[in-house]
Design a protein around this motif. Structure first.
Motif, short mmCIF file in Angstrom:
data_model
loop_
_atom_site.label_atom_id
_atom_site.label_comp_id
_atom_site.label_asym_id
_atom_site.label_seq_id
_atom_site.Cartn_x
_atom_site.Cartn_y
_atom_site.Cartn_z
N ASN A 203 28.60 90.82 -43.41
CA ASN A 203 27.75 90.75 -44.60
C ASN A 203 27.83 92.07 -45.36
OD1 ASN A 203 25.80 90.24 -46.52
ND2 ASN A 203 24.27 89.47 -45.07
N LEU A 204 28.11 92.01 -46.65
CA LEU A 204 28.20 93.23 -47.47
C LEU A 204 26.84 93.69 -48.01
CD1 LEU A 204 31.52 92.63 -49.48
CD2 LEU A 204 31.15 93.95 -47.39
N SER A 205 25.79 92.94 -47.69
CA SER A 205 24.45 93.31 -48.13
C SER A 205 23.94 94.50 -47.32
CB SER A 205 23.49 92.13 -47.96
OG SER A 205 22.15 92.56 -48.02
N GLU A 206 23.37 95.47 -48.02
CA GLU A 206 22.80 96.64 -47.32
C GLU A 206 21.57 96.25 -46.51
OE1 GLU A 206 22.07 99.68 -50.19
OE2 GLU A 206 24.20 99.98 -50.64
N THR A 207 20.93 95.15 -46.92
CA THR A 207 19.73 94.69 -46.21
C THR A 207 20.04 93.49 -45.31
OG1 THR A 207 19.21 93.44 -48.23
CG2 THR A 207 18.08 95.53 -47.92
N ASN A 208 21.32 93.22 -45.14
CA ASN A 208 21.79 92.15 -44.26
C ASN A 208 21.35 90.75 -44.72
OD1 ASN A 208 23.62 92.03 -42.11
ND2 ASN A 208 22.00 91.41 -40.69
N ASP A 209 21.07 90.64 -46.03
CA ASP A 209 20.80 89.29 -46.54
C ASP A 209 21.55 89.07 -47.86
OD1 ASP A 209 19.15 91.03 -47.99
OD2 ASP A 209 17.28 90.14 -47.29
N TYR A 210 20.92 89.41 -49.00
CA TYR A 210 21.53 89.13 -50.32
C TYR A 210 21.97 90.42 -51.00
CZ TYR A 210 19.00 84.92 -49.09
OH TYR A 210 18.53 83.84 -48.41
N VAL A 211 22.88 90.27 -51.96
CA VAL A 211 23.36 91.42 -52.73
C VAL A 211 22.91 91.27 -54.18
CG1 VAL A 211 25.40 91.73 -51.26
CG2 VAL A 211 25.58 90.32 -53.33
N PRO A 212 22.77 92.39 -54.92
CA PRO A 212 22.49 92.27 -56.36
C PRO A 212 23.68 91.60 -57.06
CG PRO A 212 22.23 94.55 -55.58
CD PRO A 212 22.90 93.78 -54.48
N ARG A 213 23.41 90.92 -58.17
CA ARG A 213 24.52 90.28 -58.90
C ARG A 213 25.52 91.33 -59.33
NH1 ARG A 213 26.08 89.77 -64.14
NH2 ARG A 213 24.19 90.82 -64.85
N PRO A 214 26.80 91.22 -58.90
CA PRO A 214 27.81 92.20 -59.31
C PRO A 214 28.11 92.04 -60.81
CG PRO A 214 28.59 90.81 -57.49
CD PRO A 214 27.36 90.19 -58.01
N ASP A 215 28.50 93.13 -61.44
CA ASP A 215 28.86 93.08 -62.87
C ASP A 215 30.01 92.12 -63.12
OD1 ASP A 215 26.91 94.90 -63.47
OD2 ASP A 215 28.25 96.64 -63.37
N SER A 216 30.84 91.90 -62.11
CA SER A 216 32.01 91.03 -62.29
C SER A 216 31.62 89.56 -62.45
CB SER A 216 32.96 91.17 -61.09
OG SER A 216 32.28 90.81 -59.89
N ARG A 217 30.39 89.19 -62.04
CA ARG A 217 29.94 87.81 -62.24
C ARG A 217 29.12 87.72 -63.50
NH1 ARG A 217 25.72 84.50 -61.44
NH2 ARG A 217 24.40 85.80 -60.12
N PRO A 218 29.65 87.10 -64.55
CA PRO A 218 28.91 87.03 -65.81
C PRO A 218 27.59 86.29 -65.65
CG PRO A 218 31.21 86.39 -66.13
CD PRO A 218 30.98 86.47 -64.66
N LEU A 219 26.61 86.74 -66.40
CA LEU A 219 25.30 86.08 -66.43
C LEU A 219 25.43 84.84 -67.32
CD1 LEU A 219 22.47 86.79 -65.28
CD2 LEU A 219 21.95 87.81 -67.49
N THR A 220 25.16 83.68 -66.77
CA THR A 220 25.31 82.45 -67.55
C THR A 220 24.06 82.19 -68.39
OG1 THR A 220 24.36 81.02 -65.85
CG2 THR A 220 26.72 81.48 -65.71
N LYS A 221 24.22 81.35 -69.41
CA LYS A 221 23.10 80.95 -70.26
C LYS A 221 22.02 80.27 -69.41
CE LYS A 221 23.69 77.54 -73.21
NZ LYS A 221 24.20 76.77 -74.36
#
Length: 242
Positions: A203-221
Motif C-alpha cells: 500500500n502506498l498510503s502513508e496511513t495504510n489506507d487511502y491516498v490523496p487524489r494525485p494530480d495525474s488523475r483529473p477531477l471530473t465534473k
C-alpha cells in the motif's frame, strides 16, 4: 470431448450458439452513437483502435517507442483519459471500454486534442487482460469509479475481486502501481481489504489506507459536483513488489 471444449475461447463457443454464463461487472448499455462519434470510429479506428482478436500486443511496436504504458479500465466517455494522455506525452496509454458511444467520444476528443499516445479497445476488460496484455508490461493500471453494484446480493459483480487483483499484479511490472478510485465508501473498504490481503502488493498510503487524489488523475465534473454535495471520493494505490 470435454478437453476440446475447455480449449475453446468464450467467443468461439458463443459463435457456435452455446450459452456460457459469465458474471459480468458491467451492464451493456449501447445507447445511440452521435454523428460525431460514428464519424470518429469510422475515420480513426485504424489509427487508435485495438481489437481483441488481434491477440497479444507488443507495446513497443504498437507505439513505436519504449515509453511506460498506462492501462485504464472503463474510461467512460474518455474525457479524463484524453486529458491524462495529453498532459503526459512521455507515457503511452491504453483504454478499455465496453460502451461504443464512449469509445467513439474518446477517439473524437483525442483527435481534436492532437493526442497520439493513446489506443483503445471496445471490449470486456477481463478478456483483454487475459488475451492481449503481456505479463509485466504495464507501469500503471487505473480503475476509476467502476460500477459499485451497491446491493449486497450484487457484490459478486464488482470487478475488484481477489482473482482480478492477481491478474492485475501479473500484468504490472515490479514497481508498477494499481490505482483505484471510487465514490462509494463500502466499495472502497472492500477494495482496500482485497488489496491488503493480496500477495505481492504494498500500500502506498502513508496511513495504510487511502491516498490523496494525485494530480495525474483529473477531477471530473461528476466528482466536483459530489464534493460540493459533501460526497467522499477514495483513492487507493498499491504497488507491485514481487
Amino acid at each position: 470431448m470435454t478437453e476440446q471444449k475447455n480449449h475453446k475461447t468464450i467467443e468461439q463457443a458463443q459463435q457456435e450458439g452455446k450459452y456460457i454464463r459469465k458474471v459480468r461487472s458491467f451492464v451493456k448499455r449501447e445507447g445511440r452513437l452521435t454523428n460525431g462519434q460514428a464519424k470518429a470510429l469510422e475515420q480513426f479506428w485504424d489509427v487508435m483502435g485495438l481489437s481483441h482478436n488481434q491477440g497479444l500486443i507488443n507495446p513497443e511496436a504498437l507505439f513505436g517507442n519504449t515509453n511506460p504504458v498506462v492501462l485504464e479500465i472503463g474510461f467512460g466517455m474518455g474525457k479524463s483519459l484524453v486529458e491524462m494522455a495529453k498532459n503526459a506525452p512521455e507515457l503511452n496509454f491504453i483504454g478499455i471500454e465496453v460502451h461504443r458511444p464512449g469509445v467513439g467520444a474518446c477517439i473524437s476528443l483525442a483527435q481534436e486534442e492532437g493526442v497520439n499516445n493513446l489506443k483503445v479497445y471496445e471490449h470486456d476488460a477481463i478478456e483483454i487482460l487475459a488475451d492481449c496484455i503481456p505479463d509485466g508490461s504495464l507501469t500503471t493500471v487505473q480503475l476509476f469509479f467502476p460500477d459499485p453494484w451497491h446491493k449486497k446480493k450484487h457484490h459478486k459483480r464488482r470487478i475488484v475481486q481477489p482473482e482480478f487483483v492477481e491478474t492485475i499484479r501479473q500484468k504490472l511490472k515490479v514497481g508498477g502501481v494499481f490505482h483505484m478510485a471510487t465514490d462509494w465508501e463500502n466499495y472502497a473498504e472492500c477494495m482496500l481489504e482485497d488489496m491488503s490481503t493480496a500477495p505481492g502488493y504494498k500500500n502506498l498510503s502513508e496511513t495504510n489506507d487511502y491516498v490523496p487524489r494525485p494530480d495525474s488523475r483529473p477531477l471530473t465534473k461528476f466528482e466536483n459536483r459530489g464534493q460540493r454535495l459533501g460526497h467522499g471520493v477514495w483513492d487507493i494505490q498499491f504497488q507491485r513488489v514481487n
